[in-house]
Enzyme design. Structure first.
Site, mmCIF file in Angstrom:
data_model
loop_
_atom_site.group_PDB
_atom_site.id
_atom_site.type_symbol
_atom_site.label_atom_id
_atom_site.label_comp_id
_atom_site.label_asym_id
_atom_site.label_seq_id
_atom_site.Cartn_x
_atom_site.Cartn_y
_atom_site.Cartn_z
ATOM 1 N N GLU A 447 0.771 -1.238 0.085
ATOM 2 C CA GLU A 447 -0.051 0.043 -0.021
ATOM 3 C C GLU A 447 0.883 1.069 -0.062
ATOM 4 O OE1 GLU A 447 -4.117 -1.482 1.965
ATOM 5 O OE2 GLU A 447 -2.515 -1.248 3.193
ATOM 6 N N GLU A 513 -4.665 -9.954 0.082
ATOM 7 C CA GLU A 513 -5.506 -9.696 1.225
ATOM 8 C C GLU A 513 -6.938 -10.100 0.857
ATOM 9 O OE1 GLU A 513 -4.802 -6.055 3.346
ATOM 10 O OE2 GLU A 513 -2.802 -6.096 3.209
#
Length: 1002
Positions: A447, A513
């Site tokens: 991220e 994820e």
């Protein structure tokens, strides 16, 4: 040379005089010493150190590192530890937000000045005699967050600021014979902290081991072991590259194979024919013994290494291990436990045993390199690892994604000042971890948007190693698609992945994820596993995440609880968002593990009345390696059991005759097929179940026993009584419902089983996922309907007499917008059984219901639940695959699952009957032959909703029973907007009808 504290805010100041990264091998004086596992070249400095806390660098004590400065009056602090868990500063949980956001106006790379805690550490060690000629002594800080400066005997040694890889320094030139004073300062924030915006608690301090290493004059500084397999996997070449310090030679042997020989390039190698391959199913490790000799031919070191021979990469367009397509049945794992990120080998090994037992085959080290022993254990246990670099700049990425800032503000992005630090972090991880067979992919971080710097990091990995490179941020910044070798996304619904793959088939697709396991969630995850079986390009994903991150706290009344964001007085914070593990904070399993183990098992089983069809989902192991036990039962009473001998090859499907016959007697039966370990492993005992399936079969013909003579109707002024030989039910015209139900008549009138009028119920305490999509804004009508239903004037109650029963019906107006109607009918039979029919006519256009059922309130003495239905753990309509039909027992006080924040929990699906009783067996029995959802808890949905923690729940006074036609599925694609899948909703359309029965027990 001196420490330049003013450069803490310099992104290019990431290391000073730090030793180059190297492999995590250990060296011993002899093979005999190596066999003990205790090296005379190592000295662990863990223990109590002297400690001084300062709120910022300006408040530190100048000159404390000098041998002349007396630190004996300072506090003691354990090393390793986080200072925030030792009474200094405070733990702070933030997800995306930078911890200083709003406190100081900082430019990117700047460091907070008002509050930047500094821990000053001091300890001593003794050098009994001078080092031999050419010997060196180093110190390795395995983890220090976020930046550390080191002194020995007052001399500045060096600086490092990658929190999660070793900072190692050469101490030799500053050593003295006798007592040596070692000093360090650890800064909570440095420029590097902008790279460490992971979703975790913000700590600081020396939180991993501190070890002194003695290096002989001739020393093996680095080891690079590789195994290259032939195309047909029939032959492997094991090579040993190395970096030798000092004059000498290196020899090596691969035990059971032979000695390595040197090629023209000096690299040692050996060919292994018919190699025993390493995989997650069979983690075979060869032992490589490396011997180092000095120029005189004397042995100076023996280095044992374990070698896993395996091939992993992209072949034929998909990820393969040893030639077979892999599906990652994975989990993300923060290193986090009751001591924060201070982890020991024993806890880590316990985690891996749970991982293997649950069928989890892979771990992503979110979002930083773990302790070295984690990878050693993964090698041994057989776990595939995505090793992730210490990088996350989520807070800055949010400025671009959420607030429209230009991509030029991305960090590291295309900014040259951040590139050296990123390449250093890549090297620190790679060089330490490169020899571990368990690592199958390198990850550039998490991220942090995209950019050319991350492309360079990715290419750096490729230039040194054949393992694929992973990075998810390309999905958000697609300018440099070559940054990642796989398409990686987060939390994409299975249906969207399927649509994407219809047109995009150039790379394998994984979810780094998925299935955000926050609170009561993990619904509809089976859709992802089904897609992985249908489409070879979708190769699984990694659950978020392994365990709750929470802090053990004590409230003002002395009650212990697990705290989350804000509970330590910190701000900003992100509340309970740290509570998304498939394990609780103490690393005990949550009810979600029941579903994980079912979905991740290596067996697919279809059971019919005459056959068992088995699909072997494993890659290298036949089902013959497991016992297959088939059990026939009726309401958990075993009627027959048989062992089925199977031999289904990997990837194949075979049908076998069912070895048991159903009885002729009418009734419902269960047939269970259980796969069990035939012999003990490191993670499981012989006989331990590793997969299962169940079929429920009905033999028709059972008839319901007639309840006997009709009860007596007593039509009073304010109350309607319905009486039988052993009971009386009292229906109130004033209070609008069944006010009293006494069963087991005695001289004093019998035992009262109700504490309040049962009410229609459409509400449950919102789950974390429901809060994520702000369900309460839409569901508020149903909360009002549950709390404030009103009798329809002039219609209540209506009484109908039947030949065998009396029926009393209440008609409610519900305060929804527009108004809804609900009828609750009680048909009372002569034996005391009451058939309940709840009929809801919702107003037009209302949102779907959180649940549809009835709320009963009884005394807390009725605290034991026994049920025949799905279990044993909590299950919901979209998370019931791992549940099995049987008869189970539980204490009501234990049934509210202790998620970090109280919420809807503890329900069971497919319940045929349930009994809630006291210590003498008296109570109520509920039944619904076609199945219902059932909940018995010590608190009402409204009390649960009002509590921020479990210790905040009121003292137990009642037992609240909620039989329901259905409850909304828990969802789980994500926890910030994803709704429950449509098929698991309760639409407010047409007329809803729920029927069940209850009767007293005495």
């Amino acid at each position: 040379m001196s420490f330049e504290r003013g450069r803490l805010a310099d992104p290019t100041y990431y290391a000073d005089n730090r030793m180059p990264a190297h492999s995590d091998h250990r060296w011993f004086a002899s093979e005999g010493e190596a066999a003990t596992g205790v090296s005379g070249f190592e000295r662990n400095l863990n223990g109590l150190w002297k400690f001084h806390y300062a709120k910022n660098p300006d408040a530190t004590i100048e000159g404390f590192e000098s041998p002349d400065y007396d630190c004996s009056g300072w506090d003691d602090i354990p090393v390793p530890s986080h200072i925030q868990l030792q009474g200094y500063d405070r733990p702070q949980y933030t997800n995306v937000q930078y911890p200083w956001d709003g406190h100081e106006n900082l430019e990117i790379g700047d460091v907070p000045t008002r509050f930047n805690p500094v821990g000053s550490y001091a300890t001593t060690f003794t050098l009994d005699e001078p080092l031999a000629d050419g010997e060196r002594l180093s110190i390795s800080f395995k983890g220090a967050e976020s930046a550390i400066a080191v002194w020995l005997n007052g001399s500045y040694i060096g600086y490092g600021c990658d929190s999660f890889t070793p900072s190692e320094f050469d101490l030799t030139d500053a050593l003295v014979v006798g007592e040596n004073k070692l000093a360090a300062q650890v800064f909570k924030w440095s420029a590097a902290s902008w790279l460490e915006d992971q979703d975790f608690y913000r700590f600081s301090g020396i939180f991993r081991d501190v070890v002194l290493y003695r290096r002989p004059a001739t020393h093996l500084e680095d080891v690079d072991v590789r195994a290259e397999l032939s195309e047909d996997l029939g032959e492997a070449v094991v090579t040993l590259g190395y970096r030798l310090e000092g004059e000498g030679s290196v020899a090596a042997r691969l035990e059971g194979v032979g000695d390595l020989t040197a090629g023209e390039d000096g690299v040692l190698s050996i060919t292994v024919t018919d190699p025993h391959l390493w995989s997650g199913e069979d983690p075979h490790l060869y032992r490589l013994v490396i011997e180092v000799r000095d120029a005189a031919g004397e042995v100076t070191e023996v280095v044992p290494e374990r070698v896993g021979i395996r091939r992993f990469g992209i072949e034929d367009g998909v990820l393969k291990i040893n030639g077979q397509r892999i599906v990652f049945k994975g989990v993300n794992r923060h290193e986090f436990g009751l001591n924060g990120r201070v982890m020991d080998r024993e806890t880590t090994e316990s985690d891996l045993k749970l991982i293997k037992a649950a069928g989890i085959n892979s771990v992503r080290t979110s979002h930083y390199p773990n302790n070295s022993f984690f990878y050693e254990l993964c090698d041994e246990y057989g776990v595939y690892v995505i090793d992730e670099m210490n990088l996350e700049t989520h807070g800055l990425w949010d400025r671009i994604r959420q607030f429209g800032r230009p991509i030029e503000e991305a960090v590291p992005g295309d900014r040259p000042e951040w590139k050296p630090a990123l390449l250093d972090r890549a090297a620190s991880m790679y060089e330490r971890d490169k020899n571990h067979a368990s690592i199958v992919m390198w990850s550039c971080g998490n991220e942090s948007f995209g950019g050319s710097t991350l492309l360079e990091v990715s290419n750096w990995f490729r230039a040194r190693d054949s393992r694929p490179v992973h990075y998810e941020g390309v999905d958000w910044d697609p300018r440099y698609p070559a940054t990642t070798d796989v398409v990686s996304r987060m939390y994409t619904p299975a249906a969207e992945i399927e649509t994407f793959l219809k047109e995009n088939r150039d790379k394998p697709f994984i979810l780094c994820e998925y299935a955000h396991a926050m609170g009561n969630s993990f619904g509809a995850v089976d859709k992802y596993l089904d897609l992985a079986e249908r489409d070879p390009l979708f190769q699984g994903g990694f659950i978020w995440d392994f365990s709750d991150q929470a802090i053990a706290l004590t409230d003002r009344h002395g009650k212990k609880f697990f705290g989350y964001g804000g509970d330590c007085g910190e701000a900003p914070h992100d509340g309970e968002f740290c509570g998304n593990g498939i394990l609780f904070a103490d690393h005990t399993p949550t009810p979600r593990m029941q579903e994980v183990a079912y979905l991740y098992q290596g067996f697919g089983t279809d059971i019919t009345a005459d056959s068992v069809t088995i699909t072997n989902k494993m890659l290298f192991t036949s089902t013959a390696e497991y016992d297959c036990v088939v059990t026939l039962a009726r309401e958990s009473v075993v009627l027959a059991e048989s062992t089925l001998e199977t031999d289904v090859a990997p990837g194949e499907t075979v049908s076998y005759p069912l070895p048991l016959a159903l009885p002729e007697a009418p009734g419902e039966y269960t047939v269970d097929v259980s796969y069990r370990l035939r012999k003990a492993t490191r993670w499981g005992s012989a006989g331990q179940e590793v997969g299962w399936e169940q079929a429920v079969m009905e033999v028709p013909g059972a008839e319901r026993v007639a309840p006997g003579a009709a009860p007596e109707l007593i039509n009073g002024i304010h109350n309607i009584g319905v009486r039988g030989d052993h009971f009386i039910a009292l229906f109130s015209r004033i209070f609008g419902g069944l006010q009293s139900y006494r069963f087991g008549m005695t001289s004093d009138g019998g035992r009262e089983l109700l504490k309040a009028v049962p009410t229609p119920n459409f509400w449950h305490a919102p789950t974390s996922n429901e809060k994520g999509w702000r369900s309460f804004f839409e569901d508020g009508d149903w909360l009002l309907a549950s709390r404030y239903a009103n009798l329809v004037p002039g219609e209540n109650p209506t009484i109908t007499t039947h030949d065998d029963s009396v029926e009393v019906t209440y008609h409610y107006a519900l305060p929804t917008r527009p108004e809804s109607r609900c009828d609750l009918s009680y048909r009372v039979f002569g034996d005391g059984r009451i058939d309940v029919t709840e009929t809801l006519t919702p107003g037009a256009g209302l949102a779907d219901l959180p649940e549809f059922g009835v709320l009963f309130t009884i005394d807390a003495d009725y605290s034991h639940l026994r049920w025949y239905g799905e279990g044993p753990d909590e299950c919901y309509v979209d998370r019931r695959g791992g549940a099995r039909v049987g008869v189970y027992d539980a204490d009501v006080a234990d049934l509210l699952t202790p998620y970090l924040m109280p919420q809807e929990a503890g329900s069971r699906t497919g319940v045929r009957w349930a009994e809630v009783t006291n210590g003498k067996g008296a109570g109520l029995r509920f039944s619904a032959p076609s199945g219902m959802e059932f909940s018995a808890l010590p608190w009402s949905p409204f009390e649960i909703e009002n509590a921020a923690h479990h210790v905040d729940l009121p003292p137990i006074q009642n037992t609240f029973i909620r039989p329901a036609l259905a409850r909304r599925g828990v969802g789980g694609d994500d926890s910030w907007g994803a709704r429950t899948h449509p098929e698991f909703l309760i639409p407010a359309e047409g007329q809803l009808v729920f029927q069940f029965s209850f009767i007293g027990l005495r």
